[in-house]
Design a protein around this motif. Structure first.
Motif, PDB file in Angstrom:
ATOM      1  N   LEU A  26      10.697  33.519   6.907  1.00  0.00           N
ATOM      2  CA  LEU A  26      11.602  32.759   7.769  1.00  0.00           C
ATOM      3  C   LEU A  26      11.930  31.432   7.114  1.00  0.00           C
ATOM      4  O   LEU A  26      11.049  30.761   6.581  1.00  0.00           O
ATOM      5  N   GLN A  27      13.177  31.072   7.171  1.00  0.00           N
ATOM      6  CA  GLN A  27      13.594  29.760   6.688  1.00  0.00           C
ATOM      7  C   GLN A  27      14.163  29.022   7.888  1.00  0.00           C
ATOM      8  O   GLN A  27      15.172  29.432   8.457  1.00  0.00           O
ATOM      9  N   LEU A  28      13.511  27.954   8.244  1.00  0.00           N
ATOM     10  CA  LEU A  28      13.932  27.183   9.409  1.00  0.00           C
ATOM     11  C   LEU A  28      14.846  26.049   8.981  1.00  0.00           C
ATOM     12  O   LEU A  28      14.647  25.408   7.956  1.00  0.00           O
ATOM     13  N   LYS A  29      15.869  25.821   9.773  1.00  0.00           N
ATOM     14  CA  LYS A  29      16.792  24.711   9.525  1.00  0.00           C
ATOM     15  C   LYS A  29      16.663  23.740  10.674  1.00  0.00           C
ATOM     16  O   LYS A  29      16.424  24.121  11.812  1.00  0.00           O
ATOM     17  N   GLY A  30      16.869  22.500  10.382  1.00  0.00           N
ATOM     18  CA  GLY A  30      16.857  21.481  11.422  1.00  0.00           C
ATOM     19  C   GLY A  30      18.096  21.626  12.296  1.00  0.00           C
ATOM     20  O   GLY A  30      19.148  22.090  11.853  1.00  0.00           O
ATOM     21  N   ALA A  31      17.973  21.204  13.538  1.00  0.00           N
ATOM     22  CA  ALA A  31      19.100  21.266  14.462  1.00  0.00           C
ATOM     23  C   ALA A  31      20.074  20.143  14.139  1.00  0.00           C
ATOM     24  O   ALA A  31      19.679  19.047  13.758  1.00  0.00           O
ATOM     25  N   THR A  32      21.380  20.413  14.282  1.00  0.00           N
ATOM     26  CA  THR A  32      22.394  19.394  14.106  1.00  0.00           C
ATOM     27  C   THR A  32      23.169  19.273  15.410  1.00  0.00           C
ATOM     28  O   THR A  32      23.455  20.258  16.083  1.00  0.00           O
ATOM     29  N   PHE A  33      23.454  18.052  15.763  1.00  0.00           N
ATOM     30  CA  PHE A  33      24.204  17.801  16.987  1.00  0.00           C
ATOM     31  C   PHE A  33      25.513  17.131  16.597  1.00  0.00           C
ATOM     32  O   PHE A  33      25.533  16.046  16.028  1.00  0.00           O
ATOM     33  N   GLU A  34      26.610  17.782  16.890  1.00  0.00           N
ATOM     34  CA  GLU A  34      27.920  17.251  16.535  1.00  0.00           C
ATOM     35  C   GLU A  34      28.685  16.931  17.794  1.00  0.00           C
ATOM     36  O   GLU A  34      28.690  17.696  18.758  1.00  0.00           O
ATOM     37  N   GLY A  35      29.362  15.815  17.771  1.00  0.00           N
ATOM     38  CA  GLY A  35      30.213  15.416  18.891  1.00  0.00           C
ATOM     39  C   GLY A  35      29.417  15.127  20.143  1.00  0.00           C
ATOM     40  O   GLY A  35      28.279  15.494  20.309  1.00  0.00           O
TER      41      GLY A  35
END
Length: 88
Positions: free
Chosen positions: A78-87
């Protein structure tokens, strides 16, 4: 704590009633008018027997023939990515 008594015939006819009664205390099941068996909640049994409640692992270890089963699950990549919050 209440003690309930069921004849063998009444117990056979209505096991559910005996189980409900056992929630309130021990249930004695009689055979020809004499106590022959006792029905208890499992927690009460463990308390009386001086045992602790077994874990799921203890129960699984007690299954006959379970030691011969090999379990080697595949490894997940598993490769986890950080969450991104746009707008907003």
């Amino acid at each position: 704590m209440n003690i309930h008594t069921f004849s063998s015939r009444d117990f056979t006819r209505d096991v559910s009633a005996a189980k409900r009664a056992a929630g309130d205390g021990p249930v004695f099941i009689t055979d020809r008018g004499r106590p022959a068996f006792a029905l208890l909640k499992i927690d009460d049994y463990y308390r009386i027997a001086g045992q602790s409640k077994p874990s799921l692992l203890d129960v699984m270890d007690g299954i006959p023939g379970g030691g011969a089963v090999e379990f080697d699950p595949p490894r997940l990549n598993l490769q986890l990515k950080g969450a991104t919050f746009e707008g907003a």
